[in-house]
Design a protein around this motif. Structure first.
Motif, short mmCIF file in Angstrom:
data_model
loop_
_atom_site.label_atom_id
_atom_site.label_comp_id
_atom_site.label_asym_id
_atom_site.label_seq_id
_atom_site.Cartn_x
_atom_site.Cartn_y
_atom_site.Cartn_z
N SER A 138 0.83 -1.21 0.00
CA SER A 138 0.00 0.00 0.00
C SER A 138 0.86 1.26 0.00
CB SER A 138 -0.93 0.00 1.22
OG SER A 138 -1.79 -1.12 1.19
N LEU A 139 1.95 1.23 0.75
CA LEU A 139 2.84 2.40 0.82
C LEU A 139 3.51 2.67 -0.52
CD1 LEU A 139 4.22 4.62 2.43
CD2 LEU A 139 5.85 2.92 3.29
N ILE A 140 3.98 1.63 -1.18
CA ILE A 140 4.58 1.81 -2.51
C ILE A 140 3.56 2.39 -3.47
CG2 ILE A 140 5.53 0.60 -4.52
CD1 ILE A 140 6.81 -1.40 -2.54
N GLY A 141 2.35 1.81 -3.49
CA GLY A 141 1.31 2.33 -4.36
C GLY A 141 0.98 3.78 -4.07
N HIS A 142 0.90 4.12 -2.79
CA HIS A 142 0.59 5.49 -2.38
C HIS A 142 1.66 6.47 -2.88
CE1 HIS A 142 -0.56 8.81 0.31
NE2 HIS A 142 0.72 8.90 0.61
N ILE A 143 2.92 6.13 -2.70
CA ILE A 143 4.01 7.02 -3.09
C ILE A 143 4.06 7.18 -4.61
CG2 ILE A 143 6.52 7.31 -3.14
CD1 ILE A 143 6.58 5.87 -0.40
N LEU A 144 3.98 6.07 -5.34
CA LEU A 144 4.05 6.14 -6.80
C LEU A 144 2.91 6.95 -7.38
CD1 LEU A 144 5.16 2.52 -7.79
CD2 LEU A 144 6.58 4.57 -7.64
N LYS A 145 1.70 6.77 -6.86
CA LYS A 145 0.56 7.54 -7.34
C LYS A 145 0.76 9.03 -7.05
CE LYS A 145 -2.94 3.90 -6.86
NZ LYS A 145 -4.14 3.43 -6.09
N ALA A 146 1.26 9.34 -5.86
CA ALA A 146 1.48 10.73 -5.48
C ALA A 146 2.59 11.36 -6.33
CB ALA A 146 1.82 10.83 -4.00
N CYS A 147 3.49 10.53 -6.83
CA CYS A 147 4.56 11.01 -7.72
C CYS A 147 4.08 11.16 -9.16
CB CYS A 147 5.76 10.07 -7.67
SG CYS A 147 6.74 10.18 -6.15
N GLY A 148 2.79 10.92 -9.40
CA GLY A 148 2.22 11.15 -10.72
C GLY A 148 2.23 9.96 -11.65
N LYS A 149 2.57 8.79 -11.13
CA LYS A 149 2.64 7.60 -11.99
C LYS A 149 1.28 6.89 -12.03
CE LYS A 149 7.57 7.04 -11.01
NZ LYS A 149 8.02 7.59 -12.31
N THR A 150 1.03 6.19 -13.13
CA THR A 150 -0.19 5.39 -13.27
C THR A 150 0.04 4.05 -12.61
OG1 THR A 150 -0.75 6.49 -15.35
CG2 THR A 150 -1.82 4.38 -14.89
N VAL A 151 -0.78 3.73 -11.62
CA VAL A 151 -0.50 2.57 -10.75
C VAL A 151 -1.79 1.80 -10.49
CG1 VAL A 151 0.38 1.84 -8.51
CG2 VAL A 151 1.32 3.88 -9.60
N GLU A 152 -1.69 0.47 -10.49
CA GLU A 152 -2.75 -0.41 -10.04
C GLU A 152 -2.19 -1.27 -8.90
OE1 GLU A 152 -6.27 -1.28 -11.51
OE2 GLU A 152 -5.81 0.86 -11.44
N GLY B 174 5.64 2.08 -18.97
CA GLY B 174 5.72 3.25 -18.11
C GLY B 174 4.66 3.30 -17.03
N GLU B 175 3.85 2.24 -16.92
CA GLU B 175 2.81 2.16 -15.89
C GLU B 175 3.10 0.97 -14.98
OE1 GLU B 175 -0.82 4.21 -18.39
OE2 GLU B 175 -0.52 2.04 -18.61
N TYR B 176 2.52 0.97 -13.78
CA TYR B 176 2.99 0.08 -12.72
C TYR B 176 1.89 -0.78 -12.09
CZ TYR B 176 7.14 3.06 -12.84
OH TYR B 176 8.25 3.73 -13.24
N TYR B 177 2.15 -2.07 -12.02
CA TYR B 177 1.38 -2.96 -11.16
C TYR B 177 2.17 -3.15 -9.87
CZ TYR B 177 -1.64 -4.31 -15.06
OH TYR B 177 -2.54 -4.30 -16.09
N VAL B 178 1.53 -2.89 -8.74
CA VAL B 178 2.13 -3.12 -7.43
C VAL B 178 1.34 -4.25 -6.78
CG1 VAL B 178 2.76 -2.10 -5.21
CG2 VAL B 178 2.78 -0.69 -7.28
N LEU B 179 1.96 -5.42 -6.66
CA LEU B 179 1.24 -6.64 -6.29
C LEU B 179 1.75 -7.23 -5.00
CD1 LEU B 179 1.32 -8.37 -9.80
CD2 LEU B 179 -0.49 -6.90 -8.88
N GLU B 180 0.85 -7.38 -4.03
CA GLU B 180 1.19 -8.20 -2.86
C GLU B 180 1.10 -9.67 -3.29
OE1 GLU B 180 -0.90 -9.66 1.21
OE2 GLU B 180 -0.81 -7.48 0.94
N LEU B 181 2.14 -10.44 -3.00
CA LEU B 181 2.21 -11.83 -3.45
C LEU B 181 2.45 -12.76 -2.27
CD1 LEU B 181 4.43 -11.33 -6.63
CD2 LEU B 181 1.93 -11.49 -6.51
#
Length: 463
Positions: free
Chosen positions: A128-142, A160-167
């Motif tokens: 969640s923290l990684i997703g939060h930071i990347l989104k706030a930095c203007g990146k497209t994130v799921e 150039g877009e990001y999947y952040v996945l808990e595995l």
């Protein structure tokens, strides 16, 4: 929903019709595939049959195995002996691939950057923290996977877009060609051994997060436990990918470390330093490890130090996991309802020094004896639920306590005592070390009740 162009016109077997299984069925059917499915739970079968008219619901023995392109397993279904699931046995006999939804996501969206996070503890917060930071930095994130949204219910992404996945370890053992551009390993301690069969198998499953990484990829590895430290050393020797060690316990020659709440980036050419002790959503050594790992992953994505830190400070935290609700009349209020056993409660007890502890519910094996080292930090304990009498016996002569019975009574007693004591940095802490099922349907409902009690009490306080 993720379109699966490669699945059109093919037939797939789906075993398990929970969240990820249903998401897989939707993606396959909408992509033009045929689906035959089964769940060992009759209620799940009935619900899925109503939801998916085009899906064939058949017992495993009746599947057309020779026609299947692959068996898609829901995570958590045993893949190893002696508890090998019949579907896995049949697939192996028919020489059919056994895959998971993460593998399908990777095959469908190969151009996106994939960040995978695993570990015995801390996965959800770090993800969640990684997703939060990347989104706030203007990146497209799921953000999703084992946390929140199932992989195939995420939106399609490209370069150039990001999947952040808990595995989870369950999901990692179902990968075949998937590759993490950035992999994060937080820690490894004994868990899910009934599923994996041995500690060695569990470790092997976790290590799959590094499979197929290339020179341009990054492995972020926390080195605060011996197993993870050994894995990090092996990766550094192998030189298959870039490796960023992280730690919340020791200073690193190269890597990201948090010493006493001070974050140091010693991986960059210029050392960056920041005090993170004031971030209320990231209190405690375990959260400092999460912060270091998230920082490393975002730094590897090209985010600047100043931006990472600015957005880390706005991270709200996860509900019910050492969730800092606020400070009123000098008292901090912390909702740690997710702490359903003593090991989980230990993190909160370790973090705060003057604690009014609300504990109890339906006890887990071992009780709270293992928490004795933290008893001197507890100003008073308020015991609720079925475990109250047993916990009282453990605390007798060591901690002053009240058998409150219910959460609302415990909360009321705790705030009265806290207001009377006026101790600096005191915390009203719900960290039950118990399951919730005696008085609440789940830990979420228990935590929400605590939050409601806090909000109602807060409104009555003078401005």
């Amino acid at each position: 929903m993720i379109p699966l162009a490669f699945a059109k016109g093919k037939t797939y077997g789906v075993c398990g019709l929970g969240k990820s299984g249903r998401s897989t069925v939707v993606a396959l059917l909408k992509s033009g595939a045929k689906v035959v499915a089964w769940d060992d739970n009759p209620q799940a079968n009935a619900a899925a049959q109503k939801e998916f008219a085009a899906m064939q619901l058949k017992p495993i023995a009746e599947w057309p195995w020779k026609q299947l392109a692959a068996l898609i397993m829901s995570p958590g279904i045993p893949l190893t002996h002696p508890t090998l699931h019949p579907a896995v046995a049949a697939a192996r006999k028919a020489a059919i691939p056994v895959l998971g939804d993460i593998e399908l996501l990777f095959r469908a969206q190969p151009d996106a950057t994939t960040i995978g996070i695993t570990g015995t503890n801390g996965k959800s917060t770090t993800t969640s923290l990684i997703g939060h930071i990347l989104k706030a930095c203007g990146k497209t994130v799921e953000v999703g996977g084992n946390l929140g949204i199932a992989a195939l219910s995420l939106k399609p992404l490209g370069a150039g877009e990001y999947y952040v996945l808990e595995l989870s370890s369950y999901q990692l053992e179902l990968l075949e060609t998937a590759r993490m551009n950035i992999s994060v390993l937080l820690n490894i301690s004994p868990d899910h051994l009934d599923h994996h069969g041995s500690m060695e198998n569990y470790i092997a499953a976790k290590k799959h997060i590094f499979d197929r990484q290339k020179k341009q990829d990054v492995a972020v590895v926390a080195v605060d436990d011996a197993i993870s430290d050994g894995i990090c050393r092996d990766l550094l020797i192998g030189k298959q990918q870039s490796v960023i060690p992280v730690s919340a316990r020791k200073r690193l020659g190269s890597g990201i470390c948090v010493e006493g709440g001070i974050l140091n980036n010693r991986f960059a050419l210029t050392e960056f330093v920041r005090d993170i002790r004031g971030i209320k959503s990231l209190q405690g050594e375990h959260n400092w490890q999460n912060a270091a790992a998230a920082y490393a992953a975002c730094f590897a994505c090209g985010c600047a130090h100043a931006d990472i830190m600015a957005h880390m400070e706005t991270f709200p935290g996860l509900p019910h996991r050492m969730q800092w609700l606020g400070e009123v009349r000098g008292m901090q209020f912390v909702n740690d309802s997710k702490a359903t056993n003593a090991d989980a409660a230990e993190k909160a007890l370790r973090t705060y020094d003057y604690i009014y502890w609300i504990a109890g519910g339906r006890a887990k094996e071992g009780g709270i004896e293992s928490l004795a080292r933290y008893f001197p930090k507890i100003r008073h304990a308020y015991l609720i639920g079925e475990a109250a009498s047993d916990f009282a016996k453990t605390l007798e002569g060591k901690v002053t306590y009240s058998v409150s019975g219910t959460l609302d009574k415990a909360f009321a007693q705790a705030v009265v005592d806290g207001c009377a004591d006026h101790v600096k940095d005191e915390a009203i802490l719900l960290s039950p070390a118990c399951a919730s099922f005696d008085q609440f349907p789940n830990f979420e409902a228990r935590g929400e009740a605590f939050v409601a009690l806090f909000e109602a009490w807060k409104k009555r306080q003078p401005v």
